[in-house]
Write an enzyme that holds these catalytic residues in place. Structure first.
Site, short mmCIF file in Angstrom:
data_model
loop_
_atom_site.label_atom_id
_atom_site.label_comp_id
_atom_site.label_asym_id
_atom_site.label_seq_id
_atom_site.Cartn_x
_atom_site.Cartn_y
_atom_site.Cartn_z
N HIS A 294 33.30 55.58 47.23
CA HIS A 294 33.56 55.11 48.59
C HIS A 294 33.15 53.64 48.76
O HIS A 294 32.81 53.20 49.86
CB HIS A 294 32.82 55.97 49.63
CG HIS A 294 33.05 57.43 49.48
ND1 HIS A 294 34.19 58.06 49.93
CD2 HIS A 294 32.29 58.40 48.89
CE1 HIS A 294 34.12 59.35 49.66
NE2 HIS A 294 32.99 59.58 49.02
N SER B 231 41.64 25.75 45.40
CA SER B 231 42.21 25.60 46.74
C SER B 231 42.64 24.16 46.95
O SER B 231 42.00 23.24 46.45
CB SER B 231 41.17 25.99 47.80
OG SER B 231 41.56 25.55 49.09
N LYS C 173 36.39 26.23 45.73
CA LYS C 173 36.96 27.55 45.51
C LYS C 173 37.35 27.77 44.05
O LYS C 173 37.85 26.89 43.37
CB LYS C 173 38.19 27.76 46.39
CG LYS C 173 37.92 27.86 47.88
CD LYS C 173 37.05 29.06 48.23
CE LYS C 173 37.76 30.37 48.03
NZ LYS C 173 38.95 30.53 48.88
N GLU D 155 45.35 38.86 42.16
CA GLU D 155 46.09 38.97 43.42
C GLU D 155 47.59 39.09 43.16
O GLU D 155 48.29 39.90 43.79
CB GLU D 155 45.81 37.75 44.30
CG GLU D 155 44.38 37.71 44.83
CD GLU D 155 44.14 36.47 45.69
OE1 GLU D 155 45.12 35.86 46.16
OE2 GLU D 155 42.97 36.13 45.88
#
Length: 479
Positions: free
Chosen positions: A160, A281, A287, A294
């Site tokens: 979970h 980025s 970043k 992704e």
């Protein structure tokens, strides 16, 4: 040669196709990747025409040479389809006719675009299955190599998305490797069912000329011809099944991608991505993004969509061939193109990632992950597990109130919760003890994890042998 003469149909029509029909009917450019498979099938069909007496041996030699020449020229980019070519079959018959004249037209005897189309895609998918399988093996090897380096590396296991129990990080990596091993086994199993040739089915009833399809089947690497000519041209369950296997693989890739997001986040800091497998980025200089994961997660949705497209296209079709079946190529090609990019990138990300073992070890006991050790210890001393569960819960509350971990409790703390919590329990309250105790088959104990790696390597070797045993039929174009 006029445009009318290169169309494979139309003699009974009084007018030419409308521009709208032509635009809708023409194959997408991606479909022409099947050219080598149509050519090698034509080689096999020409041999069948010799057996049927349609071609002489001398004519067949001329046809063979022309077909191989077309294959070489197409591969070199010297020829390409024209705007007037409706599909692969039209293109190749046009070029063949330009090179050897009316003799090229003899090759159409005894076959149909229906069995050709089914056969071309099936041959292509069987070849692609090996290429995809090889990429899956590289991904599995990357996971296995990282696992070998982290058999004793502690990590928190989750359920979970909450800390659950300490585990070996290798065990977590191997959980993904096991799913990919099953994906490759599914691909092998799919190939066994796909090893039936549609050639000889012609339009749908079989051919009165190509009456020895078992010979063509063997030449093209199949086990045998399809049992039923209607089924041969009208079914695409082999495509749907291929798309299911790849969609399931995509889902497994997406689950691994999701964990990579977490592991590489500043909140987890379990892994650091190699600069070559991360992006930045355009506005935030600090970043370092896990874009490969992704993009992989996004591609998984397309794989599921391709499977859905094929199933919906099939669900209401009468037998045998219907033009709806042309959706098989679009769905298959989009899936294959996505995986061809995704899988090597994911393998590289896994292979080059650096594991922050100290951080993982410290986090392995966060969230009272040793609580089950307390309950199990009590059960082994004779306390009913239902009571042990309650006692352990009370100990967790006690620690939460004092902002300490289970590994930090004193003898007095233990006694304050329950007199059955003896100081000897402390030997169980370490993450090392917790993973060592999970020593059953398939457990996270380091010895069991090492055994799992050995067994997995045996599976991978068997899969590697399957991949190497396949010979692509299009090699005949170079013979």
């Amino acid at each position: 040669m006029t445009e009318q003469s290169v169309r494979l149909w139309g003699a009974r029509f009084r007018t030419s196709p409308s521009p709208e029909l032509t635009a809708l009917s023409r194959s997408e450019s991606s479909y022409f990747r099947l050219v080598p498979y149509d050519l090698v099938s034509s080689l096999s069909h020409a041999r069948e025409l010799v057996r049927a007496g349609i071609l002489t041996e001398a004519e067949a030699e001329t046809v063979f040479a022309a077909i191989k020449g077309i294959g070489a020229d197409y591969a070199a980019g010297a020829i390409e389809p024209s705007a007037a070519d409706e599909d692969i079959h039209t293109f190749l018959e046009r070029v063949l006719g330009e090179r050897i004249g009316a003799l090229g037209g003899k090759l159409r005897a005894g076959r149909s675009r229906n069995d050709q189309a089914a056969n071309d895609l099936k041959l292509y998918l069987r070849d692609v299955a090996r290429g995809l399988g090889a990429d899956i093996l590289v991904l599995q090897q990357a996971l296995t190599s990282q696992a070998e380096a982290h058999v004793t590396t502690l990590a928190a296991g989750f359920t979970h998305l909450q800390p659950a129990q300490p585990i070996s990080f290798a065990h977590q990596l191997l959980a993904h490797a096991q799913t990919f091993a099953r994906d490759l086994d599914r691909l092998r199993d799919w190939d066994r069912r796909a090893a039936r040739s549609p050639l000889g089915a012609a339009a749908m009833a079989g051919s009165s000329i190509a009456v020895q399809p078992e010979l063509s089947a063997r030449e093209l690497g199949y086990d045998a011809p399809c049992e039923n000519s209607i089924d041969a041209v009208g079914s695409r369950d082999h495509v749907a099944e291929f798309l299911f296997v790849t969609a399931m693989f995509g889902v497994h890739l997406s689950r691994l991608a999701e964990e990579l997001f977490l592991w590489s986040s500043r909140q987890f800091r379990w892994i650091e991505m190699d600069d070559g497998y991360a992006t930045g980025s355009s506005i935030m200089p600090q970043k370092k993004n896990c874009d490969i994961a992704e993009l992989t997660r996004g591609r998984a949705s397309r794989l599921i969509g391709s499977l859905t497209t094929m199933l919906v296209a099939l669900k209401g079709l009468p037998f045998a061939y219907n033009r709806d079946l042309a959706e098989d190529k679009h769905a298959a090609f989009d899936t294959i193109d996505a995986l061809t990019l995704v899988v090597p990138a994911m393998a590289g990300l896994i292979r080059t990632m650096r594991v922050n073992t100290d951080i993982m070890g410290k986090q392995s006991v966060d969230g009272f992950t040793l609580a089950t050790e307390v309950a199990d210890w009590l059960a082994r001393t004779g306390v009913p597990f239902s009571e042990a569960h309650e006692i352990t819960g009370a100990l967790v509350r006690y620690c939460e109130d004092r902002n300490i971990g289970l590994e930090d409790v004193s003898d007095d703390d233990l006694a304050a919760v329950d007199v059955r919590l003896l100081p000897s329990i402390r030997s169980s309250l370490s993450p090392q003890a917790a993973i060592a105790a999970r020593k059953g088959y398939g457990g996270t104990a380091p010895d069991r994890v090492l055994e799992q790696i050995i067994r997995l390597k045996t599976v991978l070797e068997s899969q590697r042998e399957w991949l190497s045993s396949h010979a692509s039929p299009i090699a005949a174009l170079k013979g």
